[in-house]
Motif scaffolding. Sequence first.
Motif, PDB file in Angstrom:
ATOM      1  N   ILE A 199       0.833  -1.201   0.000  1.00 38.06           N
ATOM      2  CA  ILE A 199       0.000   0.000   0.000  1.00 38.06           C
ATOM      3  C   ILE A 199       0.869   1.253   0.000  1.00 38.06           C
ATOM      4  CG2 ILE A 199      -1.695   1.312   1.334  1.00 38.06           C
ATOM      5  CD1 ILE A 199      -2.778  -1.390   2.340  1.00 38.06           C
ATOM      6  N   LEU A 200       1.959   1.224   0.776  1.00 35.82           N
ATOM      7  CA  LEU A 200       2.854   2.383   0.764  1.00 35.82           C
ATOM      8  C   LEU A 200       3.528   2.534  -0.598  1.00 35.82           C
ATOM      9  CD1 LEU A 200       4.503   2.200   4.299  1.00 35.82           C
ATOM     10  CD2 LEU A 200       2.653   3.691   3.520  1.00 35.82           C
ATOM     11  N   GLY A 201       3.749   1.428  -1.288  1.00 40.27           N
ATOM     12  CA  GLY A 201       4.259   1.512  -2.658  1.00 40.27           C
ATOM     13  C   GLY A 201       3.267   2.226  -3.568  1.00 40.27           C
ATOM     14  N   LEU A 202       1.976   1.967  -3.374  1.00 37.73           N
ATOM     15  CA  LEU A 202       0.958   2.694  -4.126  1.00 37.73           C
ATOM     16  C   LEU A 202       1.004   4.188  -3.805  1.00 37.73           C
ATOM     17  CD1 LEU A 202      -2.114   0.286  -3.815  1.00 37.73           C
ATOM     18  CD2 LEU A 202      -0.648   0.629  -5.817  1.00 37.73           C
TER      19      LEU A 202
ATOM     20  N   ALA B  16       2.096  10.555  -3.074  1.00 33.77           N
ATOM     21  CA  ALA B  16       1.712  10.967  -1.726  1.00 33.77           C
ATOM     22  C   ALA B  16       2.921  11.000  -0.799  1.00 33.77           C
ATOM     23  CB  ALA B  16       0.649  10.024  -1.166  1.00 33.77           C
ATOM     24  N   ILE B  17       3.905  10.117  -1.022  1.00 33.53           N
ATOM     25  CA  ILE B  17       5.150  10.112  -0.264  1.00 33.53           C
ATOM     26  C   ILE B  17       6.298   9.891  -1.252  1.00 33.53           C
ATOM     27  CG2 ILE B  17       4.111   9.263   1.869  1.00 33.53           C
ATOM     28  CD1 ILE B  17       5.204   6.493   1.211  1.00 33.53           C
ATOM     29  N   THR B  18       7.503  10.142  -0.798  1.00 30.87           N
ATOM     30  CA  THR B  18       8.675   9.950  -1.655  1.00 30.87           C
ATOM     31  C   THR B  18       9.243   8.548  -1.458  1.00 30.87           C
ATOM     32  OG1 THR B  18      10.238  10.707   0.039  1.00 30.87           O
ATOM     33  CG2 THR B  18       9.224  12.395  -1.407  1.00 30.87           C
ATOM     34  N   PRO B  19      10.029   8.055  -2.418  1.00 33.76           N
ATOM     35  CA  PRO B  19      10.689   6.764  -2.221  1.00 33.76           C
ATOM     36  C   PRO B  19      11.579   6.741  -0.978  1.00 33.76           C
ATOM     37  CG  PRO B  19      10.788   7.402  -4.528  1.00 33.76           C
ATOM     38  CD  PRO B  19      10.239   8.587  -3.783  1.00 33.76           C
ATOM     39  N   THR B  20      12.200   7.884  -0.655  1.00 42.00           N
ATOM     40  CA  THR B  20      13.037   7.947   0.546  1.00 42.00           C
ATOM     41  C   THR B  20      12.206   7.721   1.798  1.00 42.00           C
ATOM     42  OG1 THR B  20      14.549   9.487  -0.550  1.00 42.00           O
ATOM     43  CG2 THR B  20      14.624   9.390   1.855  1.00 42.00           C
TER      44      THR B  20
ATOM     45  N   LEU C 194       9.391   6.074   1.965  1.00 42.81           N
ATOM     46  CA  LEU C 194       9.004   4.661   1.964  1.00 42.81           C
ATOM     47  C   LEU C 194      10.132   3.799   2.533  1.00 42.81           C
ATOM     48  CD1 LEU C 194       7.264   2.222   1.151  1.00 42.81           C
ATOM     49  CD2 LEU C 194       8.249   2.403  -1.144  1.00 42.81           C
ATOM     50  N   GLY C 195      11.361   4.031   2.061  1.00 41.56           N
ATOM     51  CA  GLY C 195      12.489   3.249   2.551  1.00 41.56           C
ATOM     52  C   GLY C 195      12.696   3.421   4.043  1.00 41.56           C
ATOM     53  N   LEU C 196      12.534   4.649   4.543  1.00 35.05           N
ATOM     54  CA  LEU C 196      12.712   4.907   5.971  1.00 35.05           C
ATOM     55  C   LEU C 196      11.664   4.168   6.796  1.00 35.05           C
ATOM     56  CD1 LEU C 196      14.019   6.430   8.330  1.00 35.05           C
ATOM     57  CD2 LEU C 196      12.455   8.331   7.852  1.00 35.05           C
TER      58      LEU C 196
ATOM     59  N   LEU D  76      -5.955  -8.126  -5.728  1.00 34.11           N
ATOM     60  CA  LEU D  76      -7.062  -7.594  -4.941  1.00 34.11           C
ATOM     61  C   LEU D  76      -6.793  -6.156  -4.500  1.00 34.11           C
ATOM     62  CD1 LEU D  76      -9.738  -7.978  -3.435  1.00 34.11           C
ATOM     63  CD2 LEU D  76      -8.439  -8.951  -1.523  1.00 34.11           C
ATOM     64  N   ALA D  77      -5.550  -5.906  -4.044  1.00 33.67           N
ATOM     65  CA  ALA D  77      -5.218  -4.550  -3.602  1.00 33.67           C
ATOM     66  C   ALA D  77      -5.268  -3.564  -4.770  1.00 33.67           C
ATOM     67  CB  ALA D  77      -3.831  -4.540  -2.963  1.00 33.67           C
ATOM     68  N   ALA D  78      -4.772  -3.986  -5.925  1.00 29.11           N
ATOM     69  CA  ALA D  78      -4.823  -3.114  -7.097  1.00 29.11           C
ATOM     70  C   ALA D  78      -6.266  -2.819  -7.489  1.00 29.11           C
ATOM     71  CB  ALA D  78      -4.077  -3.767  -8.257  1.00 29.11           C
TER      72      ALA D  78
END
Length: 424
Positions: free
Chosen positions: A46-49, A55-59, A61-63, A169-171
């Motif tokens: 979901i955070l990847g979405l 909505a957020i940056t890849p950085t 997400l990694g953190l 399903l999530a998609a």
Amino acid sequence: MAGPPASTLEPVTADRPPSVLREVSFLRLWAGSTASGLATWAMPFILGLAVLHSAITPTALGLVLAVRTVGFLIAVPVGGVLADRWSRRSVVLWSSLAAAVATPVLAMALGRSVALMAVAGAVIGAGQGACRPAFQALTAEVVRPGRRQQANAAMTLAVRVTTLAGPALAALLATVLDVPTLLLGSGVLWLAAALLPPRGNPAPAPAPAGAGRPGFTAEFADGVREARRHPWFLGGLVALAAVIATGYSATGVVLPMVSRDRYGTEAVLATAVTAYTAGALLGALLISRWRPRSRGWAALAALACYGFAPLSLWIPGPVALVVVAYVVAGVGIELFNVPWFTAIQREVEPRRLARVSSLDFMVSYGLAPVGLALIAPAVDAFGPGPVLGLCTLVCFLVPAGAALVPTARHFSRGGARPAPEAAG
């Protein structure tokens, strides 16, 4: 007179007891464990979405994912000690509730405060880590010894089904729901994980009250001593750690490169990952009924099958070779996992079961980031060929070495073949 067959694939007959899936207490435990597994899987997806939607940056997400892993690794030994000291059901309840409460905080902080997202991610990871050994120990309380292999197979089967069907399903849900709402849905899953599991019977013996109660370090060290009493466990854990640190890491780092550079399409990556999950699903179905005569040797041989995954990336061949190798690796990992969990529940002293299970999860999950961190620099320094060759050899040879450890043949400290379990 001829001896018993090397293995059995037992049919269901009228005189066998009903399936463990018909026991209400196990169904509640299974539903709770499945909900926690689905929530664990859902968060990074979901955070990847959220990254895709800007909505957020890849950085960020990694953190968040990094601090979630740290929270998990810190909480695993704590959860193991608490689950052996108090009620396993209570540890599942409070750890899952912590994750359930932190998930709406994560949704609220999405795109607003990276620091608050990180704190929420750490709490969710801690909830995940604390409940894992408690679920393992609670399974031993809820399910009779002769039904545990079937029960563990049902648990892992649910995980594989959700992993296979979950992304689609999530998609689909993402087309009608925004990311914060999807996160709130994962919080509901954590709430289900907290409330659904039944109370185990018997509960672990309480620790002495007051000053007579040993501290956390002493109790964890007692769990380590219990683990050392079982040579098969130590040997199997070394083999599992080696395969995770090399074979899993090769999958995570080198497979995308091979998919792009050798085959010219990212479709090979998706196909191989799907083939692995499908193989694991098949392995879980098979081990729910198969009872090898030498369970430990069979499980370690199955674990070594993960070596076919890096081997297929090392030796150039058609895409079909990669797909078949990943199916075999998936089958093998479940033919190891289910007997491994069942043996721990059978052989470890019940009052120390959660602590020994926490050691299993600490090593398994703890070494995965280490392997991922080392594989990429090694590929840059030496090229993918030597790295994949080394990963292949480690996956094949370390489980073979573990099979030589005393008591490894049956995953039993007594050295004798355990009593057969019902397969109905």
